[in-house]
Design an enzyme around this catalytic site. Structure first.
Site, PDB file in Angstrom:
ATOM      1  N   TYR A 178       0.826  -1.199   0.000  1.00  0.00           N
ATOM      2  CA  TYR A 178       0.000   0.000   0.000  1.00  0.00           C
ATOM      3  C   TYR A 178       0.866   1.258   0.000  1.00  0.00           C
ATOM      4  O   TYR A 178       1.889   1.313   0.660  1.00  0.00           O
ATOM      5  CB  TYR A 178      -0.904   0.017   1.245  1.00  0.00           C
ATOM      6  N   GLU A 230     -19.036   1.108  22.319  1.00  0.00           N
ATOM      7  CA  GLU A 230     -20.077   1.596  21.395  1.00  0.00           C
ATOM      8  C   GLU A 230     -20.412   3.069  21.591  1.00  0.00           C
ATOM      9  O   GLU A 230     -21.108   3.656  20.755  1.00  0.00           O
ATOM     10  CB  GLU A 230     -21.334   0.731  21.525  1.00  0.00           C
TER      11      GLU A 230
END
Ligand SMILES: [Zn+2]
Ligand SMILES: [Zn+2]
Length: 433
Positions: free
Chosen positions: A339, A412
């Site tokens: 990458y 979360e």
């Protein structure tokens, strides 16, 4: 994020200095938009848990892609599926004229057996490289997808007033395609997702083990390029007691290992960017008293600047070949491109700073350099891009693990911050300065 080694560094080294103080008078989003975010959050949490419980490896995200496509279609978008194997792209054309902004989430999980005690923990197993393995969203891509689906709901709900177009990119195989296959961002682009409609900017985020709800971003090189190399040193076999009768490739390989370390430390401009040359394996020889014919070495190269990357390739080759020549041996060097550098467009990153600041206030920090790599870099090499980190670490330090760990845990409480950030970036970019 491909390769996890840097995560631990970030956990321990992050400086929590605020970039700017929060302006409490400015909400992250207008009230009506914030209300849409609040409405969609139960869905976002449910999607994230569902993806988490049903992770799929790169290029195998069939169930995942189906859920995403169905959602985007339910919002009335133009949806294309099956891009780069399992990729999904949704296009939301606003009712007002304006630019095109792309938002990207990656979809793949990892061959890691989950060790987190969650009611929705993964129990999925599959075949990977001929082995039975556990599968886990150990890099948190479940969060990325749920956040982007939530932002899609919010933005689709205001389609009529939207000044421009939003492209939602759900990309497979960020962690790399299975052996013998292509995949990921490079293949999405090769299959033309930016040809039909070229975005004016692209945004992406990665969940990261920094305190939940923190956003970290930096201008310029942010995550490293990641290339691998192999060097074959060819000498000449001889008895271990008579080295003059041959050419010892083990001594030559040792000299090359040391010589390679002088590339970052003595040859590259130390003020431009950090660089890493790592030899990860050396193989040669069978017995204590035989000098072998050849030695093979493999390793990895990391840096944060495209020019420096080219220089490293040239210098690794030169160093290995010429050290070998000095001993009468030869060295064959092969560099395999991985990458590119994930570089945040400086103008875009500066322009979007007030947006992120509105979303997280003084929890906006400057990201350190991350020596892991990301294939978001391919998009950002095509159009101005900005990639940022969203903290998901729980308050309890015993629950904080780096990406790719079987114990990786995402709090979360970061999910609404992610939805706000993606929504606000899209709206602010489309509205212009
Ligand atoms: Zn990863
Ligand atoms: Zn990742």
């Amino acid at each position: 994020m491909l390769l996890l080694s840097a995560a631990t560094v970030l956990v321990t080294n992050i400086v929590m200095a605020p970039v700017h103080a929060q302006n409490p008078s400015q909400p992250a989003l207008p009230d009506n938009v914030q209300a849409r975010v609040d409405d969609v959050m139960p869905d976002v949490v449910a999607w994230r848990r569902d993806f988490h419980q049903h992770p799929e490896l790169g290029n195998r995200e069939f169930r995942t892609a189906g859920i995403i496509a169905e959602h985007l279609e339910s919002l009335g978008m133009e949806v294309e599926t099956g891009i780069a194997h399992t990729g999904v792209v949704g296009v939301l054309r606003g009712g007002q004229p304006g630019p095109v902004v792309a938002l990207r989430a990656d979809m793949d999980a990892l061959p890691v057996e989950e060790r987190v005690d969650l009611p929705f923990a993964s129990q999925v197993t599959t075949q990977y490289n001929g082995q039975e393995v556990g599968v886990m969203h150990a890099c948190g891509h479940d969060n990325h997808m749920a956040i982007l689906m939530g932002a899609a709901s919010v933005l689709a709900g205001m389609q009529a007033e939207l000044p421009g177009t939003v492209m939602f990119i759900f990309q497979p195989a960020e962690e790399g395609a299975p052996e013998g296959e292509e995949g990921g961002a490079e293949l999405m682009l090769a299959e033309g997702i930016f040809d039909a409609m070229r975005p004016d900017a692209v945004f992406g985020l990665h969940v990261w083990p920094i305190p939940a709800g923190v956003i970290a971003v930096r201008e310029g090189g942010t995550m490293a390029s990641s290339d691998s190399f192999s060097i074959t040193v060819q000498g000449q076999q001889t008895h271990g007691a008579a080295p003059w009768a041959g050419i010892d490739p083990i001594v030559v390989a040792s000299q090359i290992v040391m010589g390679l370390q002088t590339i970052p430390s003595r040859q590259l401009n130390a003020t431009t960017t950090p660089s890493i040359v790592t030899v990860g394996a050396i193989n040669g020889g069978l017995r204590s008293n035989i000098i072998p014919d050849s030695v093979e070495m493999i390793g990895t190269l990391r840096t944060f600047d495209a020019d420096t990357r080219t220089q490293i390739h040239q210098r690794v080759t030169r160093t290995a070949e010429q050290i070998a020549a000095s001993a009468g041996a030869t060295a064959e060097v092969e560099i395999n491109l991985g990458y590119p550098v994930t570089a945040n467009d400086p103008d875009l990153t500066r322009a979007m700073q007030p947006t992120l600041q509105r979303v997280v206030g003084d929890r906006l920090t400057e990201s350190p350099l991350i020596t892991g790599a990301e294939d978001f870099s391919y998009y950002a090499n095509e159009v101005p891009g900005m990639f940022f980190f969203l903290g998901i670490a729980a308050d309890d330090p015993e629950m904080v693990y780096p990406n790719h760990s079987p114990f990786f845990y995402a709090d979360e409480s970061a999910l609404p911050v992610g939805v706000q950030a993606m929504t606000a970036l899209a709206l602010d970019f489309l509205s212009g300065p």
